[in-house]
Design a protein around this motif. Structure first.
Motif: not given
Length: 210
Positions: A160-186
């Motif tokens: 088996i050959i596997g390739t992978f990328q670290d999505l930790t920072q990308l996930k944090s950015l997505e969560e931050e964007m979602q948080k800002k969108e929720r705050l903007a909606t509120i």
């Protein structure tokens, strides 16, 4: 031939070799030996050139594998790691010497990989999935992984050959964007409610005057 011509033991039996036959045979043997030696030398030189070429190609391939930004790992069919590049070490904290020989899902404490291996072995279809692993430092790391069959020159699956990328920072950015969108909606809802509250007394007063 010389021993037989000179009747030297163990070639002391009567010989029919004359002087001409001896020179002819010596000349024939010398030509044969030189021809074989020349051909052997050329074959050895070509073999050496091929070995040098294969060595350069192997080094070049290893340089590519070590230079890519994605983590790359290869395993045998049982899940035992056979190679582990530099990016994989940087993402997971495990050195190649520590990873090679270990079972992938045991090293990362990630049981889902084992299930994906089973699906890949049955279907032969590459698997793409995300999940969290435990790094050597005990931290959680979100990876986006793709595993595919590793085949030999005959097309048979050898691992088996596997390739992978670290999505930790990308996930944090997505969560931050979602948080800002929720705050903007509120904020928009609060502004709308404040506007309605301000307008209500005025509407009541106007109604009273009527």
């Amino acid at each position: 031939v010389n021993l037989q011509y000179a009747h030297i033991p163990p070639f002391n039996s009567p010989s029919l070799l004359g002087e001409k036959e001896v020179f002819y045979m010596l000349f024939l043997y010398m030509i044969t030996f030189f021809t074989v030696g020349s051909l052997s030398g050329r074959l050895s030189e070509r073999l050496h050139e091929k070995e040098v070429g294969f060595s350069k190609l192997r080094v070049f391939t290893e340089d590519i594998v070590e230079s890519i930004s994605s983590g790359l790992v290869t395993t045998d069919l049982s899940g035992k790691i056979t190679s582990f590049n530099r990016s994989a070490s940087e993402m997971t904290g495990f050195r190649a010497e520590e990873a090679v020989g270990a079972i992938w899902w045991e090293l990362f404490s990630w049981g889902e990989i084992r299930d994906r291996y089973r699906d890949l072995a049955i279907t032969g279809v590459p698997q793409r999935f995300d999940g969290e692993i435990s790094t050597k430092q005990g931290e959680r790391c979100l990876l986006g992984v793709t595993i595919s069959p590793l085949r030999n020159e005959h097309g048979g699956q050898i691992g088996i050959i596997g390739t992978f990328q670290d999505l930790t920072q990308l996930k944090s950015l997505e969560e931050e964007m979602q948080k800002k969108e929720r705050l903007a909606t509120i904020g928009e809802m609060a502004a709308g409610m404040a506007h309605e509250i301000r307008n209500t007394p005025a509407a009541i007063q106007a109604h009273g005057e009527l």
